[in-house]
Design an enzyme around this catalytic site. Structure first.
Site, PDB file in Angstrom:
ATOM      1  N   SER A 142      37.832  40.050  40.041  1.00 25.71           N
ATOM      2  CA  SER A 142      36.721  40.354  39.143  1.00 25.71           C
ATOM      3  C   SER A 142      37.087  41.559  38.290  1.00 25.71           C
ATOM      4  O   SER A 142      37.836  42.442  38.737  1.00 25.71           O
ATOM      5  CB  SER A 142      35.456  40.680  39.945  1.00 25.71           C
ATOM      6  OG  SER A 142      34.444  41.220  39.122  1.00 25.71           O
ATOM      7  N   TYR A 155      31.426  45.657  46.320  1.00 25.64           N
ATOM      8  CA  TYR A 155      32.068  44.435  45.828  1.00 25.64           C
ATOM      9  C   TYR A 155      33.266  44.783  44.951  1.00 25.64           C
ATOM     10  O   TYR A 155      34.340  44.190  45.070  1.00 25.64           O
ATOM     11  CB  TYR A 155      31.031  43.633  45.052  1.00 25.64           C
ATOM     12  CG  TYR A 155      31.555  42.401  44.351  1.00 25.64           C
ATOM     13  CD1 TYR A 155      31.770  41.222  45.057  1.00 25.64           C
ATOM     14  CD2 TYR A 155      31.789  42.405  42.979  1.00 25.64           C
ATOM     15  CE1 TYR A 155      32.223  40.080  44.412  1.00 25.64           C
ATOM     16  CE2 TYR A 155      32.247  41.275  42.323  1.00 25.64           C
ATOM     17  CZ  TYR A 155      32.457  40.112  43.049  1.00 25.64           C
ATOM     18  OH  TYR A 155      32.903  38.985  42.394  1.00 25.64           O
ATOM     19  N   LYS A 159      37.294  43.782  45.332  1.00 28.46           N
ATOM     20  CA  LYS A 159      38.063  43.050  44.323  1.00 28.46           C
ATOM     21  C   LYS A 159      39.275  43.858  43.854  1.00 28.46           C
ATOM     22  O   LYS A 159      40.318  43.280  43.520  1.00 28.46           O
ATOM     23  CB  LYS A 159      37.166  42.676  43.149  1.00 28.46           C
ATOM     24  CG  LYS A 159      36.105  41.646  43.514  1.00 28.46           C
ATOM     25  CD  LYS A 159      36.702  40.348  44.039  1.00 28.46           C
ATOM     26  CE  LYS A 159      35.666  39.283  44.282  1.00 28.46           C
ATOM     27  NZ  LYS A 159      36.243  37.991  44.744  1.00 28.46           N
TER      28      LYS A 159
END
Length: 250
Positions: A142, A155, A159
């Site tokens: 991401s 998150y 990533k």
């Protein structure tokens, strides 16, 4: 021309959204696929949408469960005779808010699914097929892993780790296995809905191309990285962001 004719792919987190779009694109280009996710009913619908058992099988389970990983890889090789492409798409984001306030258990679970299980899937595929025959791994990272990501710091950290994992595995597994990643910005899926729902037009104004991503935007890039057209690429992360980082400076 079907570039992936005769190849077999396993895609995690593929009952809907980006994962299902990737599976559909790979099938369209001639591959057979195994799709995995947690819910058997959604997977059954995905297999039907992909053309049935001639083109796809499904194995239900949690992405971070070791028995599920081994079972899915074994059943893929049994069904189709090879495992040439692994797409690590499964991911979670169970917590929103400032990094300093994150529940440690949620942070730990995010890394278990988004990073540690990705490595475990590579290990299983390597043991079963890739290590002897070669192939390609594509990790779905991401743009959140490339810079500050307000509200989704846990998150984003996972990533960023996945991007580094991509680089490390590319070095270790060459020359037989190529390992690359894609780093999408916001793609219109249920998973990302909290980032744009009810304000899509406003969010899209931050993108140079004037729109959010669609699952097919990611699927095409993954198909490229899995194919011989990307045969001289490894350890790279392909940013798919509609130009949003042109404005944000990431």
């Amino acid at each position: 021309m079907r570039d992936l004719q005769g190849k077999t792919a396993l895609i995690t987190g593929a009952s809907r959204g980006i994962g299902l779009a990737i599976a559909r694109r790979l099938v369209d280009e001639g591959a057979r696929v195994c799709v995995t996710a947690r819910k058997p009913e959604a997977l059954a619908a995905a297999v039907e949408a992909l053309g049935g058992p001639e083109h796809a099988i499904a194995v239900a389970g949690r992405a971070d469960d070791a028995e599920h990983q081994a079972d899915a890889v074994a059943r893929t090789v049994e069904a189709f005779g090879s495992l040439d492409i692994l797409v690590n798409n499964a991911g979670i984001n169970p917590a929103y808010g400032r990094m300093i306030d994150l529940d440690p258990a949620a942070f730990r679970k995010t890394f278990e699914v988004n990073v540690i299980s990705a490595l475990a899937w590579v290990r299983e595929a390597h043991k079963a097929w890739l290590g002897e025959h070669g192939g390609a791994v594509v990790n779905v990272a991401s743009v959140a892993g490339l810079g500050a990501a307000p509200g989704i710091g846990g998150y984003a950290a996972s990533k960023a780790a996945l991007i580094q994992l991509t680089v490390q595995l590319a070095e270790e597994l060459s020359p037989l296995i190529r390992v690359n990643a894609v780093a999408p910005a916001i793609v219109k899926t249920d998973f990302a809905s909290v980032l744009f729902e009810g304000r899509e037009e406003k969010v899209a104004k931050g993108y140079a191309l004037g729109r959010l991503g669609a699952p097919d935007d990611i699927a095409g890039a993954v198909a490229f990285l899995a194919s011989a057209d990307a045969g001289w690429m490894t350890g790279q992360t392909l940013v798919l962001d509609g130009g949003v980082t042109l404005k944000s400076g990431v």
